[in-house]
Design a protein around this motif. Structure first.
Motif, mmCIF file in Angstrom:
data_model
loop_
_atom_site.group_PDB
_atom_site.id
_atom_site.type_symbol
_atom_site.label_atom_id
_atom_site.label_comp_id
_atom_site.label_asym_id
_atom_site.label_seq_id
_atom_site.Cartn_x
_atom_site.Cartn_y
_atom_site.Cartn_z
ATOM 1 N N LYS A 142 0.917 -1.249 0.214
ATOM 2 C CA LYS A 142 0.026 -0.037 -0.140
ATOM 3 C C LYS A 142 0.720 1.290 0.170
ATOM 4 C CE LYS A 142 -3.896 -2.021 2.570
ATOM 5 N NZ LYS A 142 -4.719 -1.952 3.773
ATOM 6 N N ILE A 143 1.956 1.064 0.821
ATOM 7 C CA ILE A 143 2.872 2.432 0.762
ATOM 8 C C ILE A 143 3.570 2.767 -0.643
ATOM 9 C CG2 ILE A 143 4.767 3.409 1.995
ATOM 10 C CD1 ILE A 143 4.283 1.573 4.468
ATOM 11 N N HIS A 144 4.145 1.643 -1.242
ATOM 12 C CA HIS A 144 5.184 1.785 -2.292
ATOM 13 C C HIS A 144 4.500 1.595 -3.481
ATOM 14 C CE1 HIS A 144 8.585 2.644 0.385
ATOM 15 N NE2 HIS A 144 8.135 1.617 1.265
ATOM 16 N N LYS A 145 3.144 0.779 -3.631
ATOM 17 C CA LYS A 145 2.703 0.525 -5.085
ATOM 18 C C LYS A 145 1.492 1.499 -5.123
ATOM 19 C CE LYS A 145 5.764 -2.096 -6.631
ATOM 20 N NZ LYS A 145 6.874 -1.694 -7.660
ATOM 21 N N GLN A 146 0.514 1.514 -4.124
ATOM 22 C CA GLN A 146 -0.699 2.166 -4.079
ATOM 23 C C GLN A 146 -0.537 3.649 -3.663
ATOM 24 O OE1 GLN A 146 -3.317 -0.321 -1.907
ATOM 25 N NE2 GLN A 146 -3.771 -1.482 -3.866
ATOM 26 N N GLN A 147 0.654 3.890 -3.186
ATOM 27 C CA GLN A 147 0.979 5.240 -2.613
ATOM 28 C C GLN A 147 -0.201 5.908 -2.009
ATOM 29 O OE1 GLN A 147 3.834 6.896 -3.638
ATOM 30 N NE2 GLN A 147 4.418 5.053 -4.915
ATOM 31 N N SER A 148 -0.619 5.071 -0.791
ATOM 32 C CA SER A 148 -1.586 5.462 -0.082
ATOM 33 C C SER A 148 -1.140 6.596 0.895
ATOM 34 C CB SER A 148 -2.103 4.183 1.249
ATOM 35 O OG SER A 148 -2.419 3.219 0.313
ATOM 36 N N LEU A 149 -1.907 7.708 0.790
ATOM 37 C CA LEU A 149 -1.690 8.990 1.457
ATOM 38 C C LEU A 149 -1.620 8.857 3.011
ATOM 39 C CD1 LEU A 149 -3.775 11.594 -0.824
ATOM 40 C CD2 LEU A 149 -1.355 11.063 -0.960
ATOM 41 N N HIS A 150 -2.389 8.257 3.431
ATOM 42 C CA HIS A 150 -2.308 8.264 5.004
ATOM 43 C C HIS A 150 -1.004 7.410 5.533
ATOM 44 C CE1 HIS A 150 -4.384 4.340 3.883
ATOM 45 N NE2 HIS A 150 -3.913 3.956 5.143
ATOM 46 N N LEU A 151 -0.644 6.578 4.624
ATOM 47 C CA LEU A 151 0.706 6.090 5.070
ATOM 48 C C LEU A 151 1.837 6.582 4.429
ATOM 49 C CD1 LEU A 151 -0.655 2.473 4.351
ATOM 50 C CD2 LEU A 151 -0.354 3.430 6.464
ATOM 51 N N ALA A 152 1.883 7.661 3.955
ATOM 52 C CA ALA A 152 3.166 8.329 3.354
ATOM 53 C C ALA A 152 4.249 8.498 4.464
ATOM 54 C CB ALA A 152 2.392 9.591 2.766
ATOM 55 N N PRO A 153 3.965 8.895 5.667
ATOM 56 C CA PRO A 153 5.072 9.242 6.564
ATOM 57 C C PRO A 153 6.089 7.761 6.606
ATOM 58 C CG PRO A 153 3.151 9.992 7.537
ATOM 59 C CD PRO A 153 2.716 9.010 6.185
ATOM 60 N N LEU A 154 5.324 6.775 6.256
ATOM 61 C CA LEU A 154 6.283 5.348 6.325
ATOM 62 C C LEU A 154 7.047 4.994 5.254
ATOM 63 C CD1 LEU A 154 3.673 3.212 8.027
ATOM 64 C CD2 LEU A 154 5.490 4.407 9.142
ATOM 65 N N ARG A 155 6.856 5.933 4.117
ATOM 66 C CA ARG A 155 7.545 5.554 2.729
ATOM 67 C C ARG A 155 8.934 5.607 2.864
ATOM 68 N NH1 ARG A 155 4.449 9.037 -1.161
ATOM 69 N NH2 ARG A 155 2.787 7.546 -0.442
#
Length: 229
Positions: A142-155
């Motif tokens: 979700k972080i690196h492929k779907q680019q989920s905005l709510h998980l962006a700090p974990l990228r």
């Protein structure tokens, strides 16, 4: 609560906090949304409480096992006991493996209870660590492929791609930079652990090219099962 890596945090200077002229006492652990955090962030007390509650629920299932078949016991275990041991696991999975084995012992007891009621040999339940790995890799997807905005700090930053072609240059663009860890506890935490597992998966498979999260989850389950074999 005072969070510190000191052997004796109580010796650290700490000003008193007062609300309505009442001094708040210093706590050794606090509970937030069902997760217990202690002053050293080891999550050992949380795992002990999880194992105790799950074992109590499994004991309740055992008392009514004479009214159920093996399938009924399995469904009750997954709904009542295993779901408790899988609440927010990516937060506390950095605790020592010796404490995680307390949860495995509960599942082993459940497997024995299911086998006693079964008329035929059954496949073992999926290991809890495998289920945690699947959940963590799905979050990485979700972080690196779907680019989920709510998980962006974990990228994490992508791995540096060399200027010339190598045997692994075509997959390095899908890998991530593993955070540096000074302690074993941080090495077992979410970003260091699952970034290394993600890079291993990228090198060995083409699973990250899955178009949907559902396909990715199916493929990662199969890959982890083959890794165990």
């Amino acid at each position: 609560m005072l969070i510190s890596r000191r052997p004796d945090p109580a010796d650290a200077p700490l000003s008193n906090i007062q609300i309505d002229s009442r001094t708040l006492p210093l706590q050794g652990a606090i509970s937030i949304l069902g997760l217990e955090f202690n002053s050293s962030l080891t999550f050992t007390s949380h795992i002990k409480r999880l194992a105790k509650n799950a074992a109590w629920k499994l004991d309740c299932i055992r008392r009514i096992a004479n009214l159920l078949d093996d399938r009924g016991i399995e469904i009750l275990y997954k709904a009542q006991a295993r779901s408790l041991m899988e609440y927010s696991p990516l937060t506390w999975s950095s605790c020592p493996p010796s404490y995680l084995r307390l949860l495995d012992q509960v599942q082993n007891r459940a497997e024995r209870l299911i086998q006693l009621k079964s008329q035929h040999p059954r496949t073992a339940l999926q290991p809890l660590q495998t289920r945690r790995n699947v959940g963590g890799l799905c979050v990485m997807y979700k972080i690196h492929k779907q680019q989920s905005l709510h998980l962006a700090p974990l990228r994490l930053h992508p791995t540096h791609v060399p200027a010339y072609d190598t045997r692994e240059s075509h997959i390095m663009e899908h890998q991530v930079t593993v955070p540096f860890a000074r302690t074993d506890q941080y090495l077992r935490s979410f970003l260091p652990h699952f970034s290394r597992l993600w890079n291993c998966m990228v090198r060995l498979t083409d699973i990250p090219q899955s178009t949907t999260l559902h396909q990715f989850k199916l493929h990662i389950n199969q890959w982890l099962q083959n890794q165990e074999i």
